[in-house]
Design a protein around this motif. Sequence first.
Motif, short mmCIF file in Angstrom:
data_model
loop_
_atom_site.label_atom_id
_atom_site.label_comp_id
_atom_site.label_asym_id
_atom_site.label_seq_id
_atom_site.Cartn_x
_atom_site.Cartn_y
_atom_site.Cartn_z
N LYS A 60 0.83 -1.22 0.00
CA LYS A 60 0.00 0.00 0.00
C LYS A 60 0.86 1.27 0.00
O LYS A 60 0.53 2.25 -0.67
CB LYS A 60 -0.93 -0.02 1.22
N ALA A 61 1.98 1.24 0.73
CA ALA A 61 2.86 2.41 0.81
C ALA A 61 3.87 2.46 -0.34
O ALA A 61 4.60 3.44 -0.48
CB ALA A 61 3.61 2.42 2.14
N ASN A 62 3.91 1.40 -1.12
CA ASN A 62 4.85 1.30 -2.24
C ASN A 62 6.30 1.41 -1.76
O ASN A 62 7.10 2.15 -2.31
CB ASN A 62 4.54 2.34 -3.32
N LEU A 63 6.59 0.68 -0.69
CA LEU A 63 7.93 0.63 -0.10
C LEU A 63 8.39 -0.82 -0.04
O LEU A 63 7.56 -1.72 0.09
CB LEU A 63 7.90 1.17 1.33
N PRO A 64 9.70 -1.04 -0.09
CA PRO A 64 10.20 -2.41 0.07
C PRO A 64 9.82 -2.95 1.45
O PRO A 64 9.82 -2.22 2.44
CB PRO A 64 11.72 -2.26 -0.06
N ALA B 161 11.61 10.29 1.93
CA ALA B 161 12.38 9.13 2.38
C ALA B 161 12.56 8.12 1.25
O ALA B 161 13.64 7.54 1.09
CB ALA B 161 11.69 8.47 3.58
N ALA B 162 11.52 7.91 0.44
CA ALA B 162 11.60 6.97 -0.68
C ALA B 162 12.60 7.48 -1.73
O ALA B 162 13.40 6.70 -2.26
CB ALA B 162 10.24 6.77 -1.30
N ALA B 163 12.57 8.77 -2.02
CA ALA B 163 13.51 9.36 -2.98
C ALA B 163 14.95 9.24 -2.46
O ALA B 163 15.87 8.93 -3.21
CB ALA B 163 13.15 10.80 -3.25
N ALA C 113 16.10 7.00 -0.32
CA ALA C 113 16.50 5.59 -0.37
C ALA C 113 16.84 5.17 -1.79
O ALA C 113 17.80 4.44 -2.01
CB ALA C 113 15.38 4.71 0.19
N ALA C 114 16.06 5.64 -2.76
CA ALA C 114 16.32 5.31 -4.17
C ALA C 114 17.67 5.89 -4.61
O ALA C 114 18.42 5.24 -5.34
CB ALA C 114 15.20 5.84 -5.05
N ALA C 115 17.97 7.12 -4.16
CA ALA C 115 19.25 7.73 -4.51
C ALA C 115 20.42 6.98 -3.90
O ALA C 115 21.47 6.82 -4.52
CB ALA C 115 19.26 9.18 -4.06
N GLN C 116 20.24 6.49 -2.69
CA GLN C 116 21.30 5.73 -2.02
C GLN C 116 21.52 4.37 -2.68
O GLN C 116 22.64 3.85 -2.69
CB GLN C 116 20.99 5.53 -0.54
N ASN C 117 20.46 3.79 -3.21
CA ASN C 117 20.56 2.48 -3.84
C ASN C 117 21.02 2.56 -5.29
O ASN C 117 21.32 1.54 -5.89
CB ASN C 117 19.23 1.73 -3.76
N ALA C 118 21.02 3.75 -5.86
CA ALA C 118 21.40 3.89 -7.27
C ALA C 118 22.89 3.87 -7.48
O ALA C 118 23.70 3.93 -6.66
CB ALA C 118 20.84 5.21 -7.81
#
Length: 182
Positions: free
Chosen positions: A99-103, A173-175, A177-182
């Motif tokens: 629902k939150a579209n988070l891992p 927070a999602a953005a 996390a995505a930047a850190q994982n990229a």
Amino acid sequence: SQRTDIPEAVVEQVITSLPPQYRGRLEALWASDKSGSQTLLERAARRVSEARLSRRLGLIEAKAAARQITNGARTLESVIVKFAGSNRLSETVYVLSAKANLPEKYVRAALLRADSTVIAVICRSIDLTDKAFEEVTRMRGTQLGLPASDGHRLMQAFRSLDIETAKRTLRFAAARAAAQNA
């Protein structure tokens, strides 16, 4: 001595799944080849298989529930109340993450953290009801062995959040996390 009646892979799986205090005892029993080791290992292997099957069935049920929420057949509140109310952590985490579209790993970590503000933000951002969040806090308290006062404090934090602020915080927070994982 080597046992040929039970595959070595099963023995290793059973032994590695045990807590350390029992692992040594089972290894010693297995090495001594006592008659009870066969029965004990078969019983343990069955329990491991049953637990694995139960986890898989729970995940299938959680996936189906998430689809039903998306299709409008069920409410988020009813699903979370059912899963969290039954202390079904994995299923609750799956539905919240979908629902939150988070891992799932982030939602699980947020739920099991000592600082519980993050789970309040996640749940508020998806517009979880007070009743459903109360079940989440109860399940969290049970899982972590926390006093009821922690649940009351978390409930107050949840109620004090407005949905738009929670959504913005979650997007940030999602953005990040995505930047850190990229």
